[in-house]
Design an enzyme around this catalytic site. Structure first.
Site, short mmCIF file in Angstrom:
data_model
loop_
_atom_site.label_atom_id
_atom_site.label_comp_id
_atom_site.label_asym_id
_atom_site.label_seq_id
_atom_site.Cartn_x
_atom_site.Cartn_y
_atom_site.Cartn_z
N GLY A 193 3.57 1.53 8.08
CA GLY A 193 2.16 1.91 8.69
C GLY A 193 1.82 3.39 8.82
O GLY A 193 0.91 3.75 9.22
N GLY A 194 2.66 4.32 7.87
CA GLY A 194 2.30 5.47 7.83
C GLY A 194 0.89 5.72 7.13
O GLY A 194 0.30 6.72 7.40
N SER A 217 0.79 -1.26 -0.07
CA SER A 217 0.03 -0.06 0.03
C SER A 217 0.90 1.13 0.07
O SER A 217 1.99 1.17 0.33
CB SER A 217 -0.80 -0.01 1.25
OG SER A 217 -1.84 -1.29 1.31
N GLU A 245 -0.28 -5.67 5.53
CA GLU A 245 0.95 -5.46 4.84
C GLU A 245 1.80 -6.49 5.58
O GLU A 245 2.53 -7.26 4.88
CB GLU A 245 1.48 -4.18 4.99
CG GLU A 245 0.95 -3.09 4.06
CD GLU A 245 1.25 -1.63 4.45
OE1 GLU A 245 1.46 -0.88 3.51
OE2 GLU A 245 2.27 -1.59 5.33
#
Length: 369
Positions: free
Chosen positions: A232-233, A162, A240
């Site tokens: 994870g931003g 992502s 993920e």
């Protein structure tokens, strides 16, 4: 190479640091040396003997590159033979370089893998000069294209990460599917990625149908010198990590801004921690109590209240104020009641492609550490 081995050997054998080392340098050396052991006066990385010099490494390559039947091995087989018994800094890069330089091998047609490596080494693509955001996008594209071209093959299941860099992965993958008639299935790591894959016409598949993924490609918020990642931003860290853990090979792509010697050097927004909503206060307090820093609830921008993940959970962003043993920290936080997962990706990445500002692609491989 010799000097670094000497430092590791001294810290393991007599606990001696090089003169004038700072406390931070001592911490890093101890952490790195913990991966090694001394057996019979020799240094070992796991069960692999550490090669002390580049000359010794080259001699070993010359020995293992030629099979008993006289046939010269290619990059993959040479690397597999050497990596089974030995370890040295930059061995993957060295083996690739030496195979391409071998006079005997030069007379044979190059394999697709050798062609790609040679192109990256000799003719790196150049990015256009322009404003910063254009350079960054070009760098992301370089990394994405290098990863897709080198690692994706026909009849594979590919995990798609992502974030903004992944847009270039999906575009390049779609180009190759159309041009080469590849049969590829994609496992998305977020709702947004699923829509992107579907919109461009690629095939989507779920983990409940295929548990094993051939290769997963994802971005990162930061990558340190030992291939530890902060992710994870964008809030998709749990899915993920699930996809990455199910992949035979986890490949990371990033632009030059994400390349750090230590976590926290470039990325200042903290390590994301996904938590069940009712647990965000206890978990925040526990993290701050045990590790310091601040663990704050991530608030949404386009809606009132906190960010909600695809899994219906909240996110804490832990801004740490000192270096840690990240493997131990990751384990400790994950054991806290209410924690779903963390944005620390430890011992997962096999290789990282950095798109650089000068238009080259920098590769960091776990076998080169």
């Amino acid at each position: 190479m010799e000097r670094k081995w000497e430092k590791v050997f001294n810290i393991l054998s007599v606990g001696e640091y090089p003169p004038f080392f700072t406390s931070n340098q001592k911490f890093k050396l101890r952490r790195y040396a913990s991966k090694f052991t001394i057996k019979g006066g020799e240094l070992f990385f796991g069960d692999k003997k550490a090669v002390k010099s580049r000359d010794e490494a080259r001699a070993l390559f010359n020995e293992f590159h030629v099979a008993p039947n006289g046939k010269h091995l290619g990059i993959f087989n040479s690397r597999r033979a050497l990596c089974a018994k030995f370890y040295w800094f930059g061995m993957t890069r060295d083996i690739e370089k030496w195979v391409l330089e071998c006079n005997e091998c030069k007379t044979r047609p190059l394999t697709p893998a050798q062609i790609k490596i040679k192109r990256l080494a000799q003719n790196p693509p150049k990015i256009k000069r322009g404003v910063l955001n254009k350079k960054v996008e070009e760098a992301k594209k370089l990394a994405a294209y290098a990863a897709v071209d080198y690692h994706v093959k026909d009849n594979q299941i590919v995990g798609i990460g992502s974030g903004s860099t992944i847009v270039h992965v999906v575009k390049r993958l779609a180009e190759r599917v159309k041009k080469e008639n590849l049969n590829v299935f994609c496992v998305p790591t977020s709702f947004q990625t699923r829509l992107l894959i579907q919109d461009i016409g690629l095939k989507v598949i779920d983990l409940n149908r295929h548990l094993e993924i051939d290769v997963a490609i994802d971005g990162a918020d930061e990558v340190d010198s030992e291939l530890n990642l902060i992710k994870g931003g964008g809030g998709c860290l749990t899915q993920e990590k699930i996809v990455a853990s199910c992949a035979k090979s986890f490949i990371v792509i990033a632009d030059y801004r994400k390349d750090s010697s230590a976590l926290g050097e470039q990325w200042k927004k903290g390590i994301p921690v996904e938590v069940i909503p009712m647990a965000y206060v206890p978990v925040s307090r526990a993290i701050q109590s045990q590790f310091g820093g601040s663990a704050d609830l991530r608030m949404a921008v386009s809606k009132a209240g906190p960010v909600v993940t695809d899994n219906g959970n909240f996110l804490l962003d832990w801004r740490f104020d000192q270096e840690h043993n990240w493997s131990a920290v990751n384990t400790t936080i994950k054991m806290m009641p209410g924690v779903v997962d963390t944005g620390l990706f430890i011992n997962l990445a096999e290789r990282v492609y950095f798109g650089m500002e000068d238009g080259t692609v920098k590769i960091r491989d776990k076998n080169m550490l």
